[in-house]
Design a protein around this motif. Structure first.
Motif, PDB file in Angstrom:
ATOM      1  N   GLY A  26     -13.362 -23.077 -12.437  1.00 24.27           N
ATOM      2  CA  GLY A  26     -14.507 -23.649 -13.128  1.00 24.27           C
ATOM      3  C   GLY A  26     -15.633 -24.043 -12.199  1.00 24.27           C
ATOM      4  O   GLY A  26     -16.776 -23.611 -12.362  1.00 24.27           O
ATOM      5  N   GLU A  27     -15.325 -24.839 -11.184  1.00 26.26           N
ATOM      6  CA  GLU A  27     -16.360 -25.363 -10.289  1.00 26.26           C
ATOM      7  C   GLU A  27     -16.941 -24.294  -9.369  1.00 26.26           C
ATOM      8  O   GLU A  27     -18.101 -24.381  -8.962  1.00 26.26           O
ATOM      9  N   ALA A  28     -16.136 -23.295  -9.006  1.00 23.55           N
ATOM     10  CA  ALA A  28     -16.601 -22.289  -8.045  1.00 23.55           C
ATOM     11  C   ALA A  28     -17.078 -21.015  -8.720  1.00 23.55           C
ATOM     12  O   ALA A  28     -17.280 -20.006  -8.058  1.00 23.55           O
ATOM     13  N   ASP A  43     -27.831 -10.522 -26.923  1.00 24.07           N
ATOM     14  CA  ASP A  43     -27.405  -9.250 -26.330  1.00 24.07           C
ATOM     15  C   ASP A  43     -26.155  -8.773 -27.060  1.00 24.07           C
ATOM     16  O   ASP A  43     -25.147  -9.471 -27.108  1.00 24.07           O
ATOM     17  N   PRO A  44     -26.186  -7.578 -27.660  1.00 28.28           N
ATOM     18  CA  PRO A  44     -25.057  -7.119 -28.489  1.00 28.28           C
ATOM     19  C   PRO A  44     -23.819  -6.701 -27.691  1.00 28.28           C
ATOM     20  O   PRO A  44     -22.750  -6.540 -28.275  1.00 28.28           O
ATOM     21  N   ARG A  45     -23.961  -6.503 -26.386  1.00 26.23           N
ATOM     22  CA  ARG A  45     -22.808  -6.041 -25.609  1.00 26.23           C
ATOM     23  C   ARG A  45     -21.700  -7.091 -25.622  1.00 26.23           C
ATOM     24  O   ARG A  45     -21.923  -8.230 -25.207  1.00 26.23           O
ATOM     25  N   CYS A  46     -20.534  -6.714 -26.100  1.00 24.01           N
ATOM     26  CA  CYS A  46     -19.493  -7.706 -26.369  1.00 24.01           C
ATOM     27  C   CYS A  46     -18.088  -7.238 -25.964  1.00 24.01           C
ATOM     28  O   CYS A  46     -17.133  -7.999 -26.113  1.00 24.01           O
ATOM     29  N   PHE A  47     -17.951  -6.003 -25.497  1.00 18.84           N
ATOM     30  CA  PHE A  47     -16.645  -5.519 -25.061  1.00 18.84           C
ATOM     31  C   PHE A  47     -16.614  -5.574 -23.540  1.00 18.84           C
ATOM     32  O   PHE A  47     -17.244  -4.777 -22.855  1.00 18.84           O
ATOM     33  N   LEU A  48     -15.876  -6.526 -23.012  1.00 18.08           N
ATOM     34  CA  LEU A  48     -15.827  -6.789 -21.583  1.00 18.08           C
ATOM     35  C   LEU A  48     -14.695  -5.964 -20.979  1.00 18.08           C
ATOM     36  O   LEU A  48     -13.525  -6.298 -21.122  1.00 18.08           O
ATOM     37  N   ILE A  49     -15.053  -4.868 -20.314  1.00 15.75           N
ATOM     38  CA  ILE A  49     -14.069  -3.907 -19.824  1.00 15.75           C
ATOM     39  C   ILE A  49     -14.019  -3.948 -18.293  1.00 15.75           C
ATOM     40  O   ILE A  49     -15.054  -3.913 -17.628  1.00 15.75           O
ATOM     41  N   GLY A  50     -12.823  -4.024 -17.759  1.00 15.33           N
ATOM     42  CA  GLY A  50     -12.685  -4.042 -16.309  1.00 15.33           C
ATOM     43  C   GLY A  50     -11.237  -3.970 -15.894  1.00 15.33           C
ATOM     44  O   GLY A  50     -10.325  -4.143 -16.708  1.00 15.33           O
ATOM     45  N   ARG A  51     -11.025  -3.719 -14.623  1.00 17.11           N
ATOM     46  CA  ARG A  51      -9.666  -3.647 -14.096  1.00 17.11           C
ATOM     47  C   ARG A  51      -9.084  -5.045 -13.965  1.00 17.11           C
ATOM     48  O   ARG A  51      -9.799  -6.051 -14.046  1.00 17.11           O
ATOM     49  N   THR A  52      -7.782  -5.128 -13.748  1.00 17.42           N
ATOM     50  CA  THR A  52      -7.175  -6.420 -13.501  1.00 17.42           C
ATOM     51  C   THR A  52      -7.824  -7.035 -12.268  1.00 17.42           C
ATOM     52  O   THR A  52      -8.135  -6.341 -11.298  1.00 17.42           O
ATOM     53  N   GLY A  53      -8.062  -8.340 -12.332  1.00 21.02           N
ATOM     54  CA  GLY A  53      -8.657  -9.030 -11.199  1.00 21.02           C
ATOM     55  C   GLY A  53     -10.156  -8.903 -11.086  1.00 21.02           C
ATOM     56  O   GLY A  53     -10.746  -9.348 -10.099  1.00 21.02           O
ATOM     57  N   SER A  54     -10.814  -8.304 -12.083  1.00 17.55           N
ATOM     58  CA  SER A  54     -12.266  -8.110 -11.994  1.00 17.55           C
ATOM     59  C   SER A  54     -13.053  -9.292 -12.536  1.00 17.55           C
ATOM     60  O   SER A  54     -14.290  -9.275 -12.498  1.00 17.55           O
ATOM     61  N   GLY A  55     -12.364 -10.313 -13.048  1.00 15.21           N
ATOM     62  CA  GLY A  55     -13.058 -11.528 -13.475  1.00 15.21           C
ATOM     63  C   GLY A  55     -13.312 -11.652 -14.960  1.00 15.21           C
ATOM     64  O   GLY A  55     -14.082 -12.514 -15.381  1.00 15.21           O
ATOM     65  N   LYS A  56     -12.658 -10.841 -15.793  1.00 14.89           N
ATOM     66  CA  LYS A  56     -12.873 -10.904 -17.243  1.00 14.89           C
ATOM     67  C   LYS A  56     -12.453 -12.269 -17.797  1.00 14.89           C
ATOM     68  O   LYS A  56     -13.223 -12.936 -18.487  1.00 14.89           O
ATOM     69  N   SER A  57     -11.232 -12.665 -17.495  1.00 16.77           N
ATOM     70  CA  SER A  57     -10.715 -13.930 -18.028  1.00 16.77           C
ATOM     71  C   SER A  57     -11.499 -15.115 -17.487  1.00 16.77           C
ATOM     72  O   SER A  57     -11.752 -16.090 -18.213  1.00 16.77           O
ATOM     73  N   ALA A  58     -11.893 -15.052 -16.217  1.00 19.96           N
ATOM     74  CA  ALA A  58     -12.671 -16.145 -15.621  1.00 19.96           C
ATOM     75  C   ALA A  58     -14.011 -16.311 -16.334  1.00 19.96           C
ATOM     76  O   ALA A  58     -14.475 -17.435 -16.567  1.00 19.96           O
ATOM     77  N   ALA A  59     -14.637 -15.184 -16.687  1.00 19.15           N
ATOM     78  CA  ALA A  59     -15.925 -15.243 -17.380  1.00 19.15           C
ATOM     79  C   ALA A  59     -15.781 -15.884 -18.758  1.00 19.15           C
ATOM     80  O   ALA A  59     -16.597 -16.726 -19.151  1.00 19.15           O
ATOM     81  N   LEU A  60     -14.730 -15.509 -19.492  1.00 17.95           N
ATOM     82  CA  LEU A  60     -14.522 -16.092 -20.817  1.00 17.95           C
ATOM     83  C   LEU A  60     -14.164 -17.564 -20.719  1.00 17.95           C
ATOM     84  O   LEU A  60     -14.584 -18.379 -21.548  1.00 17.95           O
ATOM     85  N   GLN A  61     -13.379 -17.917 -19.705  1.00 12.47           N
ATOM     86  CA  GLN A  61     -13.027 -19.320 -19.515  1.00 12.47           C
ATOM     87  C   GLN A  61     -14.269 -20.146 -19.182  1.00 12.47           C
ATOM     88  O   GLN A  61     -14.431 -21.279 -19.663  1.00 12.47           O
ATOM     89  N   HIS A  62     -15.163 -19.578 -18.375  1.00 12.19           N
ATOM     90  CA  HIS A  62     -16.394 -20.297 -18.031  1.00 12.19           C
ATOM     91  C   HIS A  62     -17.276 -20.483 -19.258  1.00 12.19           C
ATOM     92  O   HIS A  62     -17.906 -21.546 -19.425  1.00 12.19           O
ATOM     93  N   LEU A  63     -17.333 -19.484 -20.115  1.00 14.08           N
ATOM     94  CA  LEU A  63     -18.093 -19.612 -21.357  1.00 14.08           C
ATOM     95  C   LEU A  63     -17.515 -20.739 -22.206  1.00 14.08           C
ATOM     96  O   LEU A  63     -18.251 -21.559 -22.772  1.00 14.08           O
ATOM     97  N   GLU A  64     -16.190 -20.793 -22.273  1.00 19.11           N
ATOM     98  CA  GLU A  64     -15.524 -21.839 -23.054  1.00 19.11           C
ATOM     99  C   GLU A  64     -15.792 -23.221 -22.461  1.00 19.11           C
ATOM    100  O   GLU A  64     -16.002 -24.193 -23.192  1.00 19.11           O
ATOM    101  N   ASP A  65     -15.802 -23.315 -21.125  1.00 16.75           N
ATOM    102  CA  ASP A  65     -16.076 -24.594 -20.459  1.00 16.75           C
ATOM    103  C   ASP A  65     -17.528 -25.025 -20.627  1.00 16.75           C
ATOM    104  O   ASP A  65     -17.833 -26.217 -20.749  1.00 16.75           O
ATOM    105  N   THR A  66     -18.438 -24.041 -20.630  1.00 17.67           N
ATOM    106  CA  THR A  66     -19.874 -24.335 -20.701  1.00 17.67           C
ATOM    107  C   THR A  66     -20.315 -24.659 -22.133  1.00 17.67           C
ATOM    108  O   THR A  66     -21.202 -25.493 -22.342  1.00 17.67           O
ATOM    109  N   GLU A  67     -19.707 -23.997 -23.109  1.00 18.94           N
ATOM    110  CA  GLU A  67     -20.084 -24.175 -24.522  1.00 18.94           C
ATOM    111  C   GLU A  67     -18.870 -24.634 -25.328  1.00 18.94           C
ATOM    112  O   GLU A  67     -18.453 -23.964 -26.282  1.00 18.94           O
ATOM    113  N   PRO A  68     -18.290 -25.783 -25.000  1.00 21.69           N
ATOM    114  CA  PRO A  68     -17.018 -26.185 -25.630  1.00 21.69           C
ATOM    115  C   PRO A  68     -17.090 -26.350 -27.147  1.00 21.69           C
ATOM    116  O   PRO A  68     -16.083 -26.138 -27.841  1.00 21.69           O
TER     117      PRO A  68
END
Length: 570
Positions: A26-28, A43-68
């Motif tokens: 969260g902090e970093a 922005d309509p783009r909504c399918f977050l596609i990437g390899r394992t470890g590319s930061g998909k889950s971190a991005a969604l978690q940050h969205l959840e932390d920022t807009e609880p």
């Protein structure tokens, strides 16, 4: 007296490699342009596609932390989907090739619709549900069409405010009850189970089985999508406004949350549902999915809408400067709790020199340009350097072997579901030159194809597809591209190998150019083939300038290899 410089403590790390187990996530978090697109409400783009470890889950978690107050998280494991796919009648219809897409779409729409309403109005009991419905009906007193749509919500009575898994079971049970009324073979399914029903069905004529499949297909096609679609209109016009903008995030679709045989159908239908629900103005549904699963989705089964889905894709890609920023932010936080006077990752690395180069670039060149790789390598370095003031070049190189071995295991785990036996293919590059000529690379590809003759190889099906030209063509008839490009494309896509074009000193990998080896003319220009530096230590890759006589003497000649392939086919 001079203050002593703090040392790197045992256990000092830059956080976990996975977002769900990362105390610094969260902090970093580094807000790249990719995250800005995810958070952008328009922005309509909504399918977050990437390899394992590319930061998909971190991005969604940050969205959840920022807009609880504006984020709903839906976890597939909590939806009782295994319960549905294990139902005898569902399996029976699947055996008759009944297309269940409309049922799966209705199920996803139901889950999403109810979760959004529960979140918007805090529906947690029969009383709160009733207050919500009464209030909404009063507002819609002059709109009978929308009032009728609310009847859909009344159909679920006591289950509306329950957890999602109970509501999923409720809608599925209602569907199977309808099949019990309208489907003539439901009794046989209940009495004999799937195997008994299928066995009974096989004794019928092709015509009767076809009639049965048609009957079930009609029932599926009559799923209450019209009422659900009317509710989406109510959701858009009456429930969600700008002040109550809602994000729905769906992650962990790569876990074993449902029968693998049906998982792709469920995910594909989720994508169709998200596409349809984009009509709701103040709603954004963001779905994270691994690249290898996305490429398997059969969009042709959705009426040929592949272009529509791909237009909404946001690929998780990183650059070296961004990854260095990720490491810097983590060092700042981790150093504070360890009394280290470091403001950036560079403060803890050895100095650059003409012989060994830049240590940060050395580390990043041994990643697939993913945050997880960079963090893992840095953590391994700190584990080796415990007790020292900063890393040395010797620490980095000592850490590299374990890091490389771990990344090779991660590569296997990432792709083994899509390509069983991929680890047996990868090891065919053990001891390879870091820079292979076309003939040297071809020898390795031949060895990979010959795995099909090994009884223990589990990837015969996909390897057959990729090497079909080799087995079916006569000597000299097929071009190099026809014989080897399919397998090259796979190895390139998973990040194991890269290519250097004629006149180019630096190899290009998938992270640099995803489409490089898709062009026949480009492949023809590839002069050298490289194993990615991430895997050099794990595969004992021979660096340029090292002697390779032993390797050359132990490898069969090109003509002998061709003879082996020919004998295997015959």
């Amino acid at each position: 007296m001079a203050t002593k410089t703090a040392r790197i403590k045992a256990g000092f790390t830059l956080g976990g490699e996975q977002a769900e187990a990362d105390p610094l996530a969260g902090e970093a978090f580094v807000e790249s342009g990719l995250y800005e697109v995810i958070a952008d409400r328009r922005d309509p783009r909504c399918f977050l596609i990437g390899r394992t470890g590319s930061g998909k889950s971190a991005a969604l978690q940050h969205l959840e932390d920022t807009e609880p107050d504006h984020v709903i998280r839906i976890t597939p494991e909590d939806l009782s989907l295994p319960y549905i796919t294990d139902l005898q009648v569902i399996r029976y219809m699947d055996s008759l090739d009944v297309k269940l897409d409309l049922f799966w779409i209705a199920l996803w729409k139901h889950v999403l619709l109810v979760e959004i309403i529960r979140h918007r109005y805090g529906v947690t009991s029969p009383e709160t549900k009733q207050r919500f419905l009464v209030g909404l009906k009063e507002r819609l007193v002059r709109q009978p069409g929308k009032q009728a749509a609310l009847d859909y919500l009344d159909e679920f009575e006591g289950k509306f405010w329950c957890d999602a898994d109970e509501r999923v079971r409720e809608i599925t049970d209602r569907f199977t009850e309808r099949l019990g009324v309208d489907g003539s073979v439901s009794a046989s399914v209940a009495s004999f189970g799937v195997k008994g029903a299928v066995s009974s069905a096989t004794e019928q004529t092709t015509e009767s089985k076809s009639e049965m499949a048609d009957r079930y297909q009609r029932i599926v096609n009559e799923t209450q999508l019209s009422k659900l679609n009317q509710m989406l209109t109510v959701l858009n016009d009456e429930i969600l406004d700008e002040a109550n903008f809602t994000y729905v995030v769906i992650d962990d679709l790569d876990r074993d949350w449902v029968d693998e045989r049906l998982s792709n159908d469920l995910i594909r239908c989720l994508f169709r549902t998200v596409l349809d629900m984009q009509r709701v103005a103040n709603l954004k549904i963001v779905v994270a999915l691994r690249s290898n699963i996305f490429q398997e989705l059969d969009f042709a089964a959705s009426g040929g809408q592949e272009e529509k889905f791909r237009a909404l894709v946001l690929e998780m890609r990183w650059t070296k400067p961004l990854l260095e920023e990720v490491l810097d932010e983590r060092v700042k936080l981790a150093a504070e709790s360890s009394n280290l006077t470091a403001k950036s990752f560079r403060d803890l690395t050895p100095h650059s020199n003409n012989t060994r180069g830049n240590p940060i670039q050395y580390i990043l060149q041994r990643t697939l340009l993913r945050p997880r790789d960079a963090i893992a390598f840095a953590n391994q370095c700190f584990a080796v350097a415990a007790g020292k003031h900063r890393l040395s070049w010797e620490d980095i190189q000592a850490a590299e072997r374990q890091y490389s071995a771990n990344r090779l295991l991660a590569l296997r785990d990432e792709w083994k579901q899509t390509y069983p036996g991929i680890d047996q293919v990868v090891v065919k590059f053990r001891g390879a030159p870091a820079r292979m000529t076309r003939d040297e690379f071809q020898d390795r590809l031949d060895e990979c194809m010959l795995l099909m003759t090994a009884p223990e190889f589990t990837g015969v099906r996909w390897m057959t597809d990729l090497s079909r030209a080799m087995w079916e063509s006569s000597a000299g008839e097929a071009s190099w591209n026809e014989l080897y490009q399919p397998l090259l494309a796979l190895l390139y896509r998973i990040g194991l190998v890269g290519c250097a074009l004629t006149g180019s000193a630096a190899p290009l990998f998938f992270a640099d150019d995803a489409l490089l080896v898709e062009s026949e003319s480009t492949v023809d220009r590839c002069e050298w083939f490289h194993v990615h530096r991430m895997f050099h230590k794990a595969l004992d890759v021979v660096r340029t300038g090292e002697r390779r006589e032993q390797q050359a003497s132990s490898a069969p000649s090109q003509s002998a290899k061709a003879e082996d392939v020919s004998q295997s086919v015959s």
